[in-house]
Enzyme design. Structure first.
Site, PDB file in Angstrom:
ATOM      1  N   ASP A  59      59.017  55.330  80.962  1.00 16.67           N
ATOM      2  CA  ASP A  59      58.473  55.825  82.371  1.00 16.67           C
ATOM      3  C   ASP A  59      56.960  55.814  82.596  1.00 16.67           C
ATOM      4  O   ASP A  59      56.422  56.665  81.909  1.00 16.67           O
ATOM      5  CB  ASP A  59      58.986  57.168  82.804  1.00 16.67           C
ATOM      6  CG  ASP A  59      58.614  57.652  84.017  1.00 16.67           C
ATOM      7  OD1 ASP A  59      57.787  57.107  84.764  1.00 16.67           O
ATOM      8  OD2 ASP A  59      59.194  58.775  84.355  1.00 16.67           O
ATOM      9  N   SER A 139      47.906  43.078  99.081  1.00 19.02           N
ATOM     10  CA  SER A 139      47.673  44.372  99.700  1.00 19.02           C
ATOM     11  C   SER A 139      46.548  45.137  99.135  1.00 19.02           C
ATOM     12  O   SER A 139      46.117  46.062  99.982  1.00 19.02           O
ATOM     13  CB  SER A 139      48.944  45.418  99.626  1.00 19.02           C
ATOM     14  OG  SER A 139      49.986  44.434 100.335  1.00 19.02           O
ATOM     15  N   TYR A 150      50.191  52.255  99.719  1.00 13.79           N
ATOM     16  CA  TYR A 150      50.306  51.009  98.773  1.00 13.79           C
ATOM     17  C   TYR A 150      49.098  50.320  98.776  1.00 13.79           C
ATOM     18  O   TYR A 150      48.470  50.062  97.635  1.00 13.79           O
ATOM     19  CB  TYR A 150      51.655  50.358  99.234  1.00 13.79           C
ATOM     20  CG  TYR A 150      51.713  49.120  98.098  1.00 13.79           C
ATOM     21  CD1 TYR A 150      52.136  49.412  97.276  1.00 13.79           C
ATOM     22  CD2 TYR A 150      51.660  47.828  98.635  1.00 13.79           C
ATOM     23  CE1 TYR A 150      52.409  48.228  96.223  1.00 13.79           C
ATOM     24  CE2 TYR A 150      51.709  46.769  97.936  1.00 13.79           C
ATOM     25  CZ  TYR A 150      52.260  46.863  96.513  1.00 13.79           C
ATOM     26  OH  TYR A 150      52.521  45.895  95.824  1.00 13.79           O
TER      27      TYR A 150
END
Length: 250
Positions: A59, A139, A150
């Protein structure tokens, strides 16, 4: 295919799907010892079996997981040459509806994961004169509607790359970023045709990228062919970031 990474160890985070799978396949094809890292163990095991790679459940929002990932790679192969920090997550949401939890999750998955990875990998990359490749996004190079968190997160990755390149350059460790736009599997066109058409209104090249396209850029930046390139942001977007004054996508 040229074996530019024969005898080298490469970690690819977020390698259980999409772009991460494409990157892992490219490095394996070029002879690397590939370490796959993601949360989905079932997908990692399947890809590890296909590539002869080594899987580590990770993770990337947990610093201890990332440090354990790097230790496992070095214990297994004795060295680390390339860290590809690919793991990330998008968020498509109106700003007024974006919660602080949304914001923190975007920063943790997209930005803090790169920070944890760089810190854990650095001692080993100094030894190998290796390098880091971050995966940001088009982005992160401009704004768009309903993508505020984001955009901010991927923009942070871009400037983290630039700053880190100067900090690590004295150790002969290079740091670069690849910034894809819409990236889909080869057979995705019918399912995503509406989205593809929207992106094509803003592209110079009227096709979408595949994971293999992104992987080719990553492999170049990680290779000795790019030994004088650091702090670079390489868009793999068909020209979207070259355009200006375009209508928003969403």
């Amino acid at each position: 295919m040229e074996q530019r990474f024969k005898g080298k160890t490469v970690i690819v985070t977020g390698s259980s799907s999409g772009i991460g799978v494409g990157i892992a396949r490219r490095f394996a094809a070029e002879g690397a010892d590939v370490v796959l890292a993601a949360r989905r163990r079932d997908r990692l095991d399947a890809l590890a079996a296909e590539l002869g790679a080594y899987a580590v459940t990770t993770d990337v929002t947990r610093e201890e997981d990332v440090r354990a990932m790097v230790r496992a790679a070095v214990d297994r192969f004795g060295r680390l040459d390339v860290l590809v920090s690919n793991a990330g997550a998008g968020l498509l949401k109106e700003f007024a509806e974006t919660t602080i939890d949304d914001w923190r999750a975007a920063m943790a998955t997209n930005v803090e994961s790169c920070f944890f990875g760089a810190q854990a990998a650095l001692p080993h990359l100094r030894n190998s004169h290796g390098n880091i490749v971050h995966i940001a996004s088009a982005s992160g190079l401009g704004g768009d509607r309903r993508m505020t968190a984001y955009n901010a997160a991927k923009g942070a990755v871009v400037n983290f790359t630039r700053g880190l390149a100067f900090d690590l350059g004295q150790d002969d460790v290079r740091v670069n970023t690849v910034a894809p736009a819409l990236t889909l599997p080869d057979d995705a066109a019918p399912q995503y045709q509406g989205l593809i058409d929207k992106f094509n209104q803003r592209r110079a090249v009227k096709r979408y990228a595949t994971p293999a396209d992104v992987a080719a850029a990553v492999a170049f930046l990680a290779s000795a062919d790019a030994r004088m390139i650091t702090g670079a942001i390489l868009p793999v977007d068909g020209g979207i970031t070259a355009a200006s004054g375009q209508p928003p996508l969403f």
